[in-house]
Design an enzyme around this catalytic site. Structure first.
Site, PDB file in Angstrom:
ATOM      1  N   GLU A  44       1.465   3.260   3.756  1.00 11.31           N
ATOM      2  CA  GLU A  44       0.387   2.364   3.349  1.00 11.31           C
ATOM      3  C   GLU A  44       1.073   1.151   2.737  1.00 11.31           C
ATOM      4  O   GLU A  44       1.681   1.244   1.675  1.00 11.31           O
ATOM      5  CB  GLU A  44      -0.526   3.066   2.327  1.00 11.31           C
ATOM      6  CG  GLU A  44      -1.764   2.252   1.971  1.00 11.31           C
ATOM      7  CD  GLU A  44      -2.566   2.868   0.812  1.00 11.31           C
ATOM      8  OE1 GLU A  44      -2.327   4.038   0.445  1.00 11.31           O
ATOM      9  OE2 GLU A  44      -3.411   2.146   0.255  1.00 11.31           O
ATOM     10  N   ASP A  81      -6.596  -1.744  -9.012  1.00  9.52           N
ATOM     11  CA  ASP A  81      -5.288  -1.147  -9.252  1.00  9.52           C
ATOM     12  C   ASP A  81      -4.912  -1.131 -10.714  1.00  9.52           C
ATOM     13  O   ASP A  81      -5.257  -2.028 -11.477  1.00  9.52           O
ATOM     14  CB  ASP A  81      -4.219  -1.905  -8.451  1.00  9.52           C
ATOM     15  CG  ASP A  81      -4.257  -1.510  -6.988  1.00  9.52           C
ATOM     16  OD1 ASP A  81      -4.063  -0.316  -6.707  1.00  9.52           O
ATOM     17  OD2 ASP A  81      -4.505  -2.380  -6.127  1.00  9.52           O
ATOM     18  N   TYR A 102     -10.414   8.032   3.275  1.00 12.66           N
ATOM     19  CA  TYR A 102      -9.557   7.971   2.076  1.00 12.66           C
ATOM     20  C   TYR A 102     -10.413   8.438   0.907  1.00 12.66           C
ATOM     21  O   TYR A 102     -11.344   7.745   0.505  1.00 12.66           O
ATOM     22  CB  TYR A 102      -9.085   6.531   1.865  1.00 12.66           C
ATOM     23  CG  TYR A 102      -8.012   6.364   0.804  1.00 12.66           C
ATOM     24  CD1 TYR A 102      -8.129   6.926  -0.466  1.00 12.66           C
ATOM     25  CD2 TYR A 102      -6.854   5.633   1.078  1.00 12.66           C
ATOM     26  CE1 TYR A 102      -7.142   6.772  -1.419  1.00 12.66           C
ATOM     27  CE2 TYR A 102      -5.856   5.461   0.120  1.00 12.66           C
ATOM     28  CZ  TYR A 102      -6.002   6.036  -1.120  1.00 12.66           C
ATOM     29  OH  TYR A 102      -5.031   5.875  -2.077  1.00 12.66           O
TER      30      TYR A 102
END
Lengths: 407, 275
Positions: free
Chosen positions: B50, B61, B176
Site C-alpha cells: 500500500e 492519519d 479494507y
C-alpha cells in the site's frame, strides 16, 4: 420574502450539500454516519418552533441581540462619501459574532443527547464562544488550537480555561488553525459516539456550511430591518471581512436576492497578494478539497496546502466556506482584499474617530470601506459588519502602531 | 478484481493463511531509500504494497504517518513522483499487487482523468482514497472501474449497521476493514470485535476482507490476518523508517531494518493457522 423564487441565490445547498461544484462531504468513512445524523437532526430542528423559541430566548437574554445598527458619522465624514452603518456584533457576549452560531449548535447537540463538545479555534474567539456555551449548558468542552496560536492569543486561552474547557495545543503540521481543524476531526473520528463537533465557520462537510450560515443569518436579517427603520430603504452596499466567512455570509445571505445591493467580501491580503504571504483563497487560490468540502484553497501545483498569512489570526486560514466559492464563481459577491498594513491603519482610525476598538478582522473590512465609500454618493448607504472587538489584538497591534507613529 | 490482487489472495488461500499488506509513504524519507525499502518489502515476504501518496493534511492519519507524509513532501515528493516510484516498482516486481493510498486533493489538482490513466500506466492495482466516502467517490470510482484499477472501499466500526450494504454495494478489489474508530497508529481493536465485523461483512460481500489500523506486532498481525483474508501494517513500519532517518542510517541499512521487521510479520502470518 421571496425565499423560493426561481432565480433565487438562497436555495443552496442541494441535497448533497453542494453549492455549484463546491461543498460536499469529503470525510473519512468513520465520520459519514455521524455527519448524516447531524444533518437529520438539523433538518428536524429547522422547522421546529420550540427549538427556535429557545434559540431566540438565548439570543435576546444571553447574547444581547439584536445588536445595534449604528450610523458611524465621524468615519462617514472622514471617508467622504456614502453613509457608513456599523452592524455592532462586537457588542455580543464574548465580543464577536461567533456566539450566534455556537448557541445554535450547542442547543442542537443537547437535543441529540450529546454531552461532550469538540471545537477548533484560531484566534480563540470561536473557542471562547464554545467554552462559554458549554459552561452555560453544562457540556464538556475540548478545544483544539494550534500551538503557535496558543502562544499568540494567551488571553483567550486563559478565558477558555477559566470557563472550564480543556485547551489542546496542536503541534502537527504548521501548528495553526488548519492543523487545529485536522486534529479536531481526528479526535471526532476517535470519539464518534459521545462527541458533537461545533465547527466555527461556514466550512467543513455538509451540513455545517448551511447550518452555520443559518445561525449567523440573524445578523443580516436584523440589519435589514434596522436599516429600513433608520433610512426606509435597502443599503447600496454591504462590506464584511472573510476568513472562513461566517460573519460575512451571516450579513450577506438575507440580501442575496436584492439585486440592487452590491456586496463586497474582503479577504486578508497579508503582505500583499503578489508576495504569496496572504490568506486570500478566492483572489489567490484554486478549487480543491480540504476539511470535508470542495472550495477555493491556497495550494501548490502538487495539491499540497500552502500556509496562509495574515496579521489577523481569525483570517489566517488557507480555505474559505464553499458558499462563498460559489458566490464568487457566479459573480453575485465581489471578493476583494486588504493588506495587514491597511488593516492596522483602520484599527487605529476607528478607535480614534468612533471610540470603537475593532478587531483586526473587521479592520480589513474598514480598509475596503476606506477605498470604496469615497467613490460613492453621499446619499448612498453602506452596512459594514463590525464582527468583533479588538481587545484581544492589543498585544499584537500596539507595538506595530507605535513603530508607525500612530499611538 | 485486478489480476495481481486476485492471484495474491488465491496464493495465500492455497497456503491456508491471510495476506500481509504493508504500508509505506512514497518518497519517505527520500526517493532512493523509498525505492530500496519497497524492494526489501517484497524480499521479506509482503503480499501487497500500500503506497501512500503524501498529503500535507492527512486527516485520517495519526502522528507516525503524518510525519512520514511530511518527510516525503520535504524531500520533494509529489503525486507525479509517487507514480514514478510505483512504475519503477512494477518494472522489477511484476506480480506483487500495489495499491495507492491517499487523499483526494492532490488527485483533483493533478486531474482525475489524467491520474487514472497514469496510475494504470504505472501498473498499480487499486486506489484507497480516504476522504472519498461512497457519497462522494463517483467522480473517481467510475473512471477507475472503467480502467483496471479497483476502487477499494473502507468499512469502519461506525459503518457496520444500516449503512453496510450501501457501502459494500459498489466495492471492488477487497474490503479494507478499519478496525477501530480512530486514526492510524493509535489504539488496537479487540480480536473478538474484528472477528465479528469480518463475519458481518462476509455475510453481505464475497470480496476478501483485509483489516488494518492499530496492528503493531507480528503476533497481532498473525491473529488478525487469520480472522479474515489479511492484515495491513503501516505505522509500525513507518516508525522504523522515522527512527532510521533520525539516526541518519544509509538507504541500505534502513531497508534492512524494515525488511527484518516485515519478515517477522510474514513468518508469523505463515506460521499461524486458523483455529
Amino acid at each position: 420574502m421571496n425565499e423560493t423564487q426561481p432565480n433565487s441565490f438562497k436555495t443552496m445547498p442541494d441535497e448533497n450539500g453542494r453549492f455549484g461544484i463546491h461543498g460536499g462531504r469529503f470525510v473519512a468513512e468513520t465520520l459519514m454516519p455521524l455527519i448524516l445524523k447531524v444533518e437529520t437532526a438539523y433538518k428536524e430542528v429547522k422547522t421546529d418552533p420550540d427549538f427556535y423559541a429557545e434559540l431566540l430566548y438565548f439570543q435576546k437574554h444571553y447574547i444581547g441581540r439584536p445588536s445595534p445598527l449604528y450610523f458611524a458619522e465621524r468615519l462617514t465624514e472622514y471617508y467622504g462619501g456614502a453613509k457608513l452603518y456599523l452592524k455592532r456584533d462586537e457588542l455580543n457576549h464574548t465580543g464577536a459574532h461567533k456566539i450566534n452560531n455556537v448557541i445554535g449548535q450547542a442547543l442542537l447537540a443537547k437535543k441529540m443527547g450529546k454531552t461532550k463538545i469538540i471545537a477548533e479555534t484560531g484566534a480563540g474567539q470561536h473557542g471562547v464562544a464554545t467554552a462559554t456555551a458549554c459552561a452555560l449548558f453544562n457540556l464538556e468542552c475540548e478545544v483544539f488550537m494550534g500551538a503557535e496560536d496558543v502562544k499568540r492569543q494567551k488571553p483567550n486561552v486563559d478565558r477558555m480555561r477559566l470557563l472550564g474547557a480543556t485547551v489542546n495545543p496542536v503541534t502537527s503540521g504548521t501548528s495553526t488553525l488548519k492543523d487545529a481543524m485536522n486534529e479536531a476531526l481526528r479526535y471526532w473520528v476517535a470519539h464518534p459516539d459521545t462527541h458533537f463537533y461545533i465547527i466555527g465557520t461556514v466550512a467543513g462537510p455538509h451540513p455545517y456550511p448551511e447550518m452555520v450560515r443559518d445561525f449567523q443569518s440573524v445578523i443580516g436579517k436584523e440589519a435589514k430591518e434596522q436599516l429600513f427603520e433608520a433610512e426606509g430603504r435597502l443599503p447600496d452596499a454591504l462590506i464584511a471581512c472573510i476568513g472562513g466567512g461566517s460573519n460575512a455570509l451571516g450579513l450577506f445571505h438575507p440580501f442575496l436576492d436584492d439585486a440592487d445591493v452590491t456586496i463586497y467580501g474582503v479577504e486578508a491580503a497579508g503582505l500583499g497578494i503578489d508576495s504569496g504571504m496572504h490568506a486570500a483563497s478566492l483572489t489567490g487560490g484554486t478549487p480543491g478539497i480540504l476539511h470535508g468540502n470542495r472550495t477555493y484553497l491556497l495550494q501548490n501545483d502538487d495539491g499540497q496546502i500552502v500556509d496562509a498569512h495574515s496579521i489577523s489570526a481569525g483570517l489566517d486560514y488557507p480555505g474559505i466556506g464553499p458558499e462563498h466559492s460559489w458566490l464568487h464563481d457566479i459573480g453575485r459577491v465581489n471578493y476583494v482584499s486588504a493588506t495587514d498594513e491597511e488593516a492596522l491603519v483602520q484599527f487605529q482610525l476607528c478607535s480614534r474617530l468612533e471610540g470603537i476598538i475593532p478587531a483586526l478582522e473587521p479592520s480589513h473590512a474598514l480598509a475596503y470601506a476606506a477605498k470604496q465609500l469615497p467613490l460613492m454618493d453621499k446619499e448612498q448607504v453602506v452596512i459594514l459588519n463590525m464582527c468583533g472587538r479588538g481587545d484581544k489584538d492589543l498585544e499584537a497591534v500596539l507595538p506595530k502602531l507605535d513603530e508607525r507613529g500612530l499611538l | 478484481m485486478s489480476k495481481r490482487l486476485a492471484a495474491s489472495f488465491l496464493k495465500a488461500k492455497q497456503e491456508n493463511r491471510g495476506i500481509l499488506g504493508v504500508f509505506v509513504s512514497a518518497g519517505d524519507p527520500d526517493t532512493n531509500t523509498s525505492t530500496k525499502i519497497l524492494d526489501s518489502l517484497v524480499a521479506a515476504g509482503a503480499d501487497m504494497i500500500e503506497l501512500g501518496m503524501p498529503f500535507s493534511d492527512p486527516m485520517a492519519d495519526g502522528p507516525a504517518i503524518q510525519a512520514a507524509s511530511l518527510r516525503a513532501i520535504k524531500s520533494g515528493m509529489t503525486l507525479k513522483g509517487s507514480l514514478e516510484i510505483a512504475s519503477k516498482f512494477r518494472e522489477k516486481h511484476t506480480n506483487i499487487p500495489l495499491v495507492l493510498m491517499g487523499y483526494f486533493n492532490p488527485i483533483y489538482r493533478y486531474g482525475v482523468e489524467r491520474f487514472v490513466k497514469d496510475a494504470q500506466a504505472a501498473g498499480t492495482d487499486g486506489l484507497i482514497i480516504v476522504d472519498l466516502p461512497p457519497e462522494e467517490d463517483a467522480e473517481l470510482r467510475d473512471l477507475s472501474q472503467n480502467s483496471e484499477l479497483d476502487f477499494i472501499r473502507l468499512i469502519t466500526p461506525t459503518t457496520l449497521g444500516d449503512r453496510l450494504p450501501f457501502v459494500l454495494e459498489k466495492a471492488a478489489g477487497f474490503i479494507y476493514y478499519v478496525s477501530i474508530a480512530g486514526i492510524t497508529g493509535t489504539k488496537s481493536a479487540q480480536l473478538e470485535s474484528i472477528s465479528s465485523a469480518v463475519n458481518k461483512i462476509k455475510q453481505v460481500s464475497d470480496l476478501p476482507v483485509v483489516t488494518g489500523f492499530g496492528i503493531r506486532t507480528a503476533e497481532q498481525a498473525a491473529h488478525v490476518a487469520s480472522l479474515g483474508d489479511g492484515a495491513i501494517v503501516g505505522s509500525a513500519i513507518v516508525e522504523i523508517i522515522a527512527e532510521c532517518d533520525a539516526q541518519n542510517l544509509s538507504a541500505e541499512n534502513t531497508a534492512r531494518k524494515v525488511s527484518d521487521f516485515t519478515k517477522l510479520l510474514a513468518d508469523a502470518i505463515s506460521a499461524h493457522k486458523p483455529e
